[in-house]
Design a protein around this motif. Structure first.
Motif, PDB file in Angstrom:
ATOM      1  N   TYR A 256       0.833  -1.208   0.000  1.00 20.32           N
ATOM      2  CA  TYR A 256       0.000   0.000   0.000  1.00 20.32           C
ATOM      3  C   TYR A 256       0.867   1.258   0.000  1.00 20.32           C
ATOM      4  N   VAL A 257       1.876   1.305   0.873  1.00 26.06           N
ATOM      5  CA  VAL A 257       2.742   2.482   0.965  1.00 26.06           C
ATOM      6  C   VAL A 257       3.505   2.686  -0.335  1.00 26.06           C
ATOM      7  N   LEU A 258       4.058   1.603  -0.879  1.00 24.99           N
ATOM      8  CA  LEU A 258       4.840   1.704  -2.109  1.00 24.99           C
ATOM      9  C   LEU A 258       3.972   2.169  -3.272  1.00 24.99           C
ATOM     10  N   ALA A 259       2.766   1.588  -3.398  1.00 25.78           N
ATOM     11  CA  ALA A 259       1.869   1.965  -4.501  1.00 25.78           C
ATOM     12  C   ALA A 259       1.387   3.403  -4.370  1.00 25.78           C
ATOM     13  N   THR A 260       1.013   3.825  -3.162  1.00 24.43           N
ATOM     14  CA  THR A 260       0.522   5.192  -2.981  1.00 24.43           C
ATOM     15  C   THR A 260       1.641   6.214  -3.150  1.00 24.43           C
ATOM     16  N   ASP A 261       2.850   5.875  -2.721  1.00 24.73           N
ATOM     17  CA  ASP A 261       3.975   6.783  -2.937  1.00 24.73           C
ATOM     18  C   ASP A 261       4.251   6.974  -4.420  1.00 24.73           C
ATOM     19  N   MET A 262       4.190   5.885  -5.178  1.00 22.57           N
ATOM     20  CA  MET A 262       4.406   5.990  -6.625  1.00 22.57           C
ATOM     21  C   MET A 262       3.321   6.851  -7.264  1.00 22.57           C
ATOM     22  N   ALA A 263       2.059   6.639  -6.868  1.00 19.27           N
ATOM     23  CA  ALA A 263       0.954   7.420  -7.429  1.00 19.27           C
ATOM     24  C   ALA A 263       1.094   8.895  -7.066  1.00 19.27           C
ATOM     25  N   ARG A 264       1.518   9.162  -5.820  1.00 15.79           N
ATOM     26  CA  ARG A 264       1.691  10.553  -5.379  1.00 15.79           C
ATOM     27  C   ARG A 264       2.753  11.266  -6.202  1.00 15.79           C
ATOM     28  N   LEU A 265       3.754  10.527  -6.649  1.00 18.34           N
ATOM     29  CA  LEU A 265       4.849  11.106  -7.435  1.00 18.34           C
ATOM     30  C   LEU A 265       4.560  11.093  -8.933  1.00 18.34           C
ATOM     31  N   GLY A 266       3.328  10.728  -9.296  1.00 23.24           N
ATOM     32  CA  GLY A 266       2.943  10.739 -10.702  1.00 23.24           C
ATOM     33  C   GLY A 266       3.358   9.504 -11.467  1.00 23.24           C
ATOM     34  N   GLU A 267       3.744   8.438 -10.765  1.00 21.15           N
ATOM     35  CA  GLU A 267       4.148   7.195 -11.408  1.00 21.15           C
ATOM     36  C   GLU A 267       3.016   6.179 -11.309  1.00 21.15           C
ATOM     37  N   MET A 268       2.857   5.358 -12.348  1.00 16.52           N
ATOM     38  CA  MET A 268       1.813   4.341 -12.358  1.00 16.52           C
ATOM     39  C   MET A 268       2.341   3.067 -11.714  1.00 16.52           C
ATOM     40  N   PRO A 269       1.758   2.644 -10.584  1.00 16.64           N
ATOM     41  CA  PRO A 269       2.233   1.405  -9.954  1.00 16.64           C
ATOM     42  C   PRO A 269       1.974   0.203 -10.858  1.00 16.64           C
ATOM     43  N   PRO A 270       2.858  -0.796 -10.868  1.00 15.79           N
ATOM     44  CA  PRO A 270       2.562  -2.039 -11.598  1.00 15.79           C
ATOM     45  C   PRO A 270       1.261  -2.645 -11.083  1.00 15.79           C
ATOM     46  N   LEU A 271       0.550  -3.345 -11.952  1.00 13.39           N
ATOM     47  CA  LEU A 271      -0.770  -3.852 -11.589  1.00 13.39           C
ATOM     48  C   LEU A 271      -0.732  -4.804 -10.400  1.00 13.39           C
TER      49      LEU A 271
END
Length: 364
Positions: A256-271
């Motif tokens: 959750y933390v890794l995916a939300t951090d990526m989204a916050r930085l404008g990066e698309m998390p892997p599915l």
């Protein structure tokens, strides 16, 4: 010659009375109840040479900030030693010791001295720093009347005026409004390119892969992996997803933390990572319509069949927002007719209650 070496360094803090005995959870270092200390960093060894670009990875509380402060000398090692050849410049925040009663110009001089610039260097850079901050006549007014954005611009302009040899950078450095942020980004790139050695703590996999030639993965204050950014990032992500798939609580939280951090930085998390992050988030907010819809989309996008219970939970979340959705009501009835025996009893009861409420509303 510029270089940095850490040999078996530890950073430990005493535990206040009455707070001993609690083991670490998702964040934080190791607690030694017998000795009454928290080990924020344990047995850290590394060597950096001119040209090295080191990225610090890990979940919140893994020890990235402590590592930066150890290298900066803010936290002396309780065991082990650090050897540094060259001038260390730190960028941990954008208000490096501002005196709110002083003017912007006075703060510029005092903060630059604090960051290690000589008076001759400050005099040579004074006009450049003032121009970059875009404060106009406010430069000679007390900082206490500045807006938050003005203070950020002044602090950032001072902090990035250093001539770095060893640059320690926290990615969380604020840069102010959008217009100033674009200018600040160019200045940061220039600053990093001029540093002989760069150490940066970041949650952005893209940033670390683009900037660094080496990464350290920290967990509870210890180095658990050291290697090339691309290899380390892939291995870390796979390990997090695997733990989460096994319903390991800490693995789900990290996903959750890794995916939300990526989204916050404008990066698309892997599915696969986003799926596990959503599983964690839905444990916290089990009735969130948008998250359920996205969760179903992510499963389908990976070419997998959405199980009946998941689809029903999504439908119930959507009907809670709009109970007039005929398509969803029709689908829920079809699933109900197919039998609820294979579903958890509480979910079956919810379906029965919702359908009964819908029938009652129509009859009324």
């Amino acid at each position: 010659m510029v270089g940095l070496r850490v040999d078996g360094a530890w950073v430990e803090f005493p535990v206040p009375r009455g707070r001993r005995g609690a083991a670490h959870g998702h964040v934080g270092g190791q607690i030694d109840v017998e000795r009454g200390v928290v080990t924020a960093l344990g047995d850290v060894s590394l060597e950096l040479r001119e040209g090295d670009r080191l990225g610090l990875m890990g979940h919140n509380g893994a020890g990235k900030t402590t590592m930066l402060r150890l290298l900066a000398g803010a936290y002396p090692p309780t065991r082990g030693r650090i050897t540094i050849i060259g001038r260390v410049s730190t960028l941990f925040n954008t208000t490096p010791g501002l005196n709110f009663d002083g003017t912007g110009r006075e703060n510029l001089v005092s903060c630059a001295l604090h960051l290690g610039l000589s008076r001759r260097q400050i005099k040579a850079k004074l006009d450049e720093i003032i121009d970059f901050a875009e404060l106009g006549e406010y430069i000679d007014m007390p900082v206490r009347i500045y807006s938050a954005g003005m203070m950020t611009r002044l602090g950032f302009s001072i902090a990035t005026a250093v001539e770095p040899e060893i640059l320690l950078l926290d990615e969380g450095l604020a840069t102010g409004d959008a217009q100033f942020a674009r200018k600040a980004e160019r200045r940061m790139k220039d600053l990093m390119s001029r540093a002989s050695i760069l150490v940066i703590a970041s949650h952005s996999e893209t940033m670390l892969a683009n900037l660094c030639n080496r990464c350290l993965l920290l967990e509870h204050g210890r180095i658990i992996a050291d290697g090339r950014p691309d290899t380390l990032i892939d291995n870390y992500r796979r390990s997090v997803v695997q733990l989460a798939r096994e319903s390991d609580p800490e693995g789900l939280h990290r996903a959750y933390v890794l995916a939300t951090d990526m989204a916050r930085l404008g990066e698309m998390p892997p599915l696969d990572l986003e799926e596990q992050g959503l599983r964690y988030a839905l444990q916290i907010n089990p009735d969130d319509q948008m998250m359920w819809q996205r969760y179903v989309q992510v499963i389908s996008a990976q070419g997998r069949q959405v199980d009946q219970a998941t689809e029903i939970r999504m439908i119930l979340a959507c009907l809670a927002v709009d109970s007039s959705r005929a398509d969803l009501i029709h689908r829920l009835r079809a699933l109900h007719r197919s039998g609820l025996d294979e579903m958890p009893s509480d979910l079956g009861e919810r379906v029965n209650a919702v359908l009964a409420h819908i029938e009652s509303a129509r009859a009324g």
